[in-house]
Design a protein around this motif. Structure first.
Motif, PDB file in Angstrom:
ATOM      1  N   LYS A   1       0.811  -1.211   0.000  1.00  0.00           N
ATOM      2  CA  LYS A   1       0.000   0.000   0.000  1.00  0.00           C
ATOM      3  C   LYS A   1       0.847   1.264   0.000  1.00  0.00           C
ATOM      4  CE  LYS A   1      -4.045  -1.975   2.224  1.00  0.00           C
ATOM      5  NZ  LYS A   1      -4.883  -1.973   3.403  1.00  0.00           N
ATOM      6  N   ALA A   2       1.954   1.304   0.713  1.00  0.00           N
ATOM      7  CA  ALA A   2       2.764   2.512   0.812  1.00  0.00           C
ATOM      8  C   ALA A   2       3.317   2.955  -0.538  1.00  0.00           C
ATOM      9  CB  ALA A   2       3.878   2.325   1.830  1.00  0.00           C
ATOM     10  N   PRO A   3       3.964   2.094  -1.345  1.00  0.00           N
ATOM     11  CA  PRO A   3       4.476   2.551  -2.627  1.00  0.00           C
ATOM     12  C   PRO A   3       3.373   2.994  -3.590  1.00  0.00           C
ATOM     13  CG  PRO A   3       5.607   0.547  -1.988  1.00  0.00           C
ATOM     14  CD  PRO A   3       4.471   0.758  -1.029  1.00  0.00           C
ATOM     15  N   ALA A   4       2.216   2.378  -3.533  1.00  0.00           N
ATOM     16  CA  ALA A   4       1.137   2.747  -4.447  1.00  0.00           C
ATOM     17  C   ALA A   4       0.714   4.202  -4.219  1.00  0.00           C
ATOM     18  CB  ALA A   4      -0.051   1.825  -4.281  1.00  0.00           C
ATOM     19  N   ALA A   5       0.629   4.626  -2.981  1.00  0.00           N
ATOM     20  CA  ALA A   5       0.252   6.006  -2.690  1.00  0.00           C
ATOM     21  C   ALA A   5       1.343   6.957  -3.142  1.00  0.00           C
ATOM     22  CB  ALA A   5      -0.023   6.179  -1.203  1.00  0.00           C
ATOM     23  N   ALA A   6       2.596   6.607  -2.944  1.00  0.00           N
ATOM     24  CA  ALA A   6       3.700   7.474  -3.323  1.00  0.00           C
ATOM     25  C   ALA A   6       3.851   7.543  -4.837  1.00  0.00           C
ATOM     26  CB  ALA A   6       4.992   6.980  -2.690  1.00  0.00           C
ATOM     27  N   ALA A   7       3.417   6.520  -5.560  1.00  0.00           N
ATOM     28  CA  ALA A   7       3.591   6.466  -6.999  1.00  0.00           C
ATOM     29  C   ALA A   7       2.532   7.266  -7.762  1.00  0.00           C
ATOM     30  CB  ALA A   7       3.576   5.018  -7.469  1.00  0.00           C
ATOM     31  N   GLU A   8       1.541   7.787  -7.071  1.00  0.00           N
ATOM     32  CA  GLU A   8       0.488   8.544  -7.733  1.00  0.00           C
ATOM     33  C   GLU A   8       1.074   9.814  -8.346  1.00  0.00           C
ATOM     34  OE1 GLU A   8      -3.554  10.794  -6.422  1.00  0.00           O
ATOM     35  OE2 GLU A   8      -3.166   8.842  -5.528  1.00  0.00           O
ATOM     36  N   ALA A   9       0.968   9.942  -9.648  1.00  0.00           N
ATOM     37  CA  ALA A   9       1.566  11.068 -10.357  1.00  0.00           C
ATOM     38  C   ALA A   9       0.750  12.343 -10.151  1.00  0.00           C
ATOM     39  CB  ALA A   9       1.662  10.753 -11.841  1.00  0.00           C
ATOM     40  N   ARG A  10       1.462  13.453 -10.066  1.00  0.00           N
ATOM     41  CA  ARG A  10       0.817  14.765 -10.006  1.00  0.00           C
ATOM     42  C   ARG A  10       0.817  15.306 -11.429  1.00  0.00           C
ATOM     43  NH1 ARG A  10       4.374  17.328  -5.287  1.00  0.00           N
ATOM     44  NH2 ARG A  10       5.958  16.296  -6.512  1.00  0.00           N
ATOM     45  N   THR A  11      -0.379  15.554 -11.982  1.00  0.00           N
ATOM     46  CA  THR A  11      -0.474  16.011 -13.358  1.00  0.00           C
ATOM     47  C   THR A  11      -1.299  17.285 -13.461  1.00  0.00           C
ATOM     48  OG1 THR A  11      -2.429  14.668 -13.805  1.00  0.00           O
ATOM     49  CG2 THR A  11      -0.300  13.655 -14.287  1.00  0.00           C
ATOM     50  N   LEU A  12      -1.019  17.999 -14.545  1.00  0.00           N
ATOM     51  CA  LEU A  12      -1.748  19.223 -14.871  1.00  0.00           C
ATOM     52  C   LEU A  12      -1.840  19.256 -16.393  1.00  0.00           C
ATOM     53  CD1 LEU A  12      -2.920  21.819 -13.520  1.00  0.00           C
ATOM     54  CD2 LEU A  12      -0.702  22.882 -13.923  1.00  0.00           C
ATOM     55  N   ALA A  13      -3.037  19.272 -16.953  1.00  0.00           N
ATOM     56  CA  ALA A  13      -3.243  19.229 -18.408  1.00  0.00           C
ATOM     57  C   ALA A  13      -2.503  18.047 -19.019  1.00  0.00           C
ATOM     58  CB  ALA A  13      -2.813  20.539 -19.055  1.00  0.00           C
ATOM     59  N   ALA A  14      -2.567  16.892 -18.346  1.00  0.00           N
ATOM     60  CA  ALA A  14      -1.926  15.643 -18.769  1.00  0.00           C
ATOM     61  C   ALA A  14      -0.401  15.712 -18.762  1.00  0.00           C
ATOM     62  CB  ALA A  14      -2.439  15.200 -20.135  1.00  0.00           C
ATOM     63  N   VAL A  15       0.178  16.722 -18.138  1.00  0.00           N
ATOM     64  CA  VAL A  15       1.631  16.843 -18.009  1.00  0.00           C
ATOM     65  C   VAL A  15       2.020  16.352 -16.618  1.00  0.00           C
ATOM     66  CG1 VAL A  15       3.597  18.433 -17.971  1.00  0.00           C
ATOM     67  CG2 VAL A  15       1.730  18.808 -19.597  1.00  0.00           C
ATOM     68  N   ASP A  16       2.939  15.384 -16.562  1.00  0.00           N
ATOM     69  CA  ASP A  16       3.422  14.834 -15.295  1.00  0.00           C
ATOM     70  C   ASP A  16       4.368  15.846 -14.657  1.00  0.00           C
ATOM     71  OD1 ASP A  16       4.601  13.447 -13.201  1.00  0.00           O
ATOM     72  OD2 ASP A  16       5.032  11.652 -14.394  1.00  0.00           O
ATOM     73  N   LEU A  17       3.957  16.436 -13.553  1.00  0.00           N
ATOM     74  CA  LEU A  17       4.735  17.495 -12.903  1.00  0.00           C
ATOM     75  C   LEU A  17       5.959  16.971 -12.161  1.00  0.00           C
ATOM     76  CD1 LEU A  17       1.811  19.673 -11.533  1.00  0.00           C
ATOM     77  CD2 LEU A  17       3.051  19.915 -13.702  1.00  0.00           C
ATOM     78  N   ASP A  18       6.074  15.651 -12.035  1.00  0.00           N
ATOM     79  CA  ASP A  18       7.238  15.071 -11.368  1.00  0.00           C
ATOM     80  C   ASP A  18       8.353  14.746 -12.356  1.00  0.00           C
ATOM     81  OD1 ASP A  18       6.157  15.191  -8.756  1.00  0.00           O
ATOM     82  OD2 ASP A  18       4.889  13.477  -9.234  1.00  0.00           O
ATOM     83  N   GLN A  19       8.100  14.947 -13.646  1.00  0.00           N
ATOM     84  CA  GLN A  19       9.119  14.758 -14.684  1.00  0.00           C
ATOM     85  C   GLN A  19       9.725  16.124 -15.015  1.00  0.00           C
ATOM     86  OE1 GLN A  19      10.060  11.688 -15.814  1.00  0.00           O
ATOM     87  NE2 GLN A  19       8.697  11.052 -14.171  1.00  0.00           N
ATOM     88  N   PRO A  20      10.896  16.158 -15.664  1.00  0.00           N
ATOM     89  CA  PRO A  20      11.491  17.455 -16.035  1.00  0.00           C
ATOM     90  C   PRO A  20      10.544  18.285 -16.908  1.00  0.00           C
ATOM     91  CG  PRO A  20      13.123  15.719 -16.227  1.00  0.00           C
ATOM     92  CD  PRO A  20      11.796  15.038 -15.967  1.00  0.00           C
ATOM     93  N   LEU A  21      10.441  19.560 -16.556  1.00  0.00           N
ATOM     94  CA  LEU A  21       9.595  20.513 -17.270  1.00  0.00           C
ATOM     95  C   LEU A  21      10.445  21.663 -17.774  1.00  0.00           C
ATOM     96  CD1 LEU A  21       6.735  20.842 -14.616  1.00  0.00           C
ATOM     97  CD2 LEU A  21       6.751  19.354 -16.610  1.00  0.00           C
ATOM     98  N   ARG A  22      10.001  22.268 -18.866  1.00  0.00           N
ATOM     99  CA  ARG A  22      10.656  23.475 -19.372  1.00  0.00           C
ATOM    100  C   ARG A  22       9.608  24.574 -19.463  1.00  0.00           C
ATOM    101  NH1 ARG A  22      13.735  22.263 -24.375  1.00  0.00           N
ATOM    102  NH2 ARG A  22      14.992  21.156 -22.851  1.00  0.00           N
ATOM    103  N   VAL A  23       9.940  25.696 -18.837  1.00  0.00           N
ATOM    104  CA  VAL A  23       9.097  26.882 -18.860  1.00  0.00           C
ATOM    105  C   VAL A  23       9.881  27.907 -19.665  1.00  0.00           C
ATOM    106  CG1 VAL A  23       7.904  28.576 -17.422  1.00  0.00           C
ATOM    107  CG2 VAL A  23       8.317  26.281 -16.527  1.00  0.00           C
ATOM    108  N   LEU A  24       9.247  28.557 -20.653  1.00  0.00           N
ATOM    109  CA  LEU A  24      10.014  29.464 -21.504  1.00  0.00           C
ATOM    110  C   LEU A  24       9.199  30.658 -21.932  1.00  0.00           C
ATOM    111  CD1 LEU A  24       8.974  28.660 -24.653  1.00  0.00           C
ATOM    112  CD2 LEU A  24      10.254  26.634 -24.019  1.00  0.00           C
ATOM    113  N   GLY A  25       9.929  31.708 -22.270  1.00  0.00           N
ATOM    114  CA  GLY A  25       9.275  32.923 -22.713  1.00  0.00           C
ATOM    115  C   GLY A  25      10.160  33.684 -23.681  1.00  0.00           C
ATOM    116  N   THR A  26       9.553  34.642 -24.358  1.00  0.00           N
ATOM    117  CA  THR A  26      10.268  35.466 -25.334  1.00  0.00           C
ATOM    118  C   THR A  26      10.127  36.931 -24.946  1.00  0.00           C
ATOM    119  OG1 THR A  26       8.314  35.591 -26.734  1.00  0.00           O
ATOM    120  CG2 THR A  26       9.854  33.801 -27.183  1.00  0.00           C
TER     121      THR A  26
END
Length: 151
Positions: free
Chosen positions: A26-51
């Motif tokens: 049970k413990a790993p299953a709760a920790a493995a729940e991905a945090r997502t926003l607009a189908a983007v996994d927030l626990d993976q590397p993200l790039r934020v950019l602007g011009t």
């Protein structure tokens, strides 16, 4: 007979205690729940950019790195995002003690320079400056072309 009663009671107590312990499954299953926003996994590397001006924030599990043209690179710890509905916010401080707040919202975004559509709109506040841009998973940006949706 008394010894048999004590052994039976001890066995029953041990069985009840074992039942109330959390299982390792049970413990790993709760920790493995991905945090997502607009189908983007927030626990993976993200790039934020602007011009105008060109700037970027790389978000990895190890930390946040802000950079830009004619701007010093600044690094900060990654406290993880605070999620509320369609918004994720990282609030941290750079090594130079400048406050850094990255806010991502689950709305499509155009960077204004390419024909790409990103899944997240971004606002970055660093020091006294406020910047707007777009964001997506780093891997999605790297494999996207110069036009179309970044997925």
């Amino acid at each position: 007979m008394r010894l048999a009663s004590l052994i039976a009671a001890a066995t029953a107590l041990a069985a009840l205690t074992a039942c109330s312990q959390p299982t390792a499954e049970k413990a790993p299953a709760a920790a493995a729940e991905a945090r997502t926003l607009a189908a983007v996994d927030l626990d993976q590397p993200l790039r934020v950019l602007g011009t105008e001006p060109f700037w970027a924030v790389e978000i990895t599990p190890a930390g946040l790195t802000y950079s830009g043209i004619d701007r010093p690179e600044q690094k900060a710890a990654n406290p993880g995002p605070a999620l509320q509905g369609t918004v994720a916010v990282w609030t941290t401080e750079t090594e130079a003690k400048a406050p850094l707040v990255v806010t991502l919202t689950a709305t499509d975004c155009s960077d204004g320079m390419s024909d790409r559509t990103y899944p997240l709109t971004a606002k970055v506040e660093i020091g006294g400056e406020s910047l707007t841009g777009c964001a997506a998973a780093s891997a999605a940006i790297e494999k996207a072309g110069e036009s179309g949706r970044v997925e």
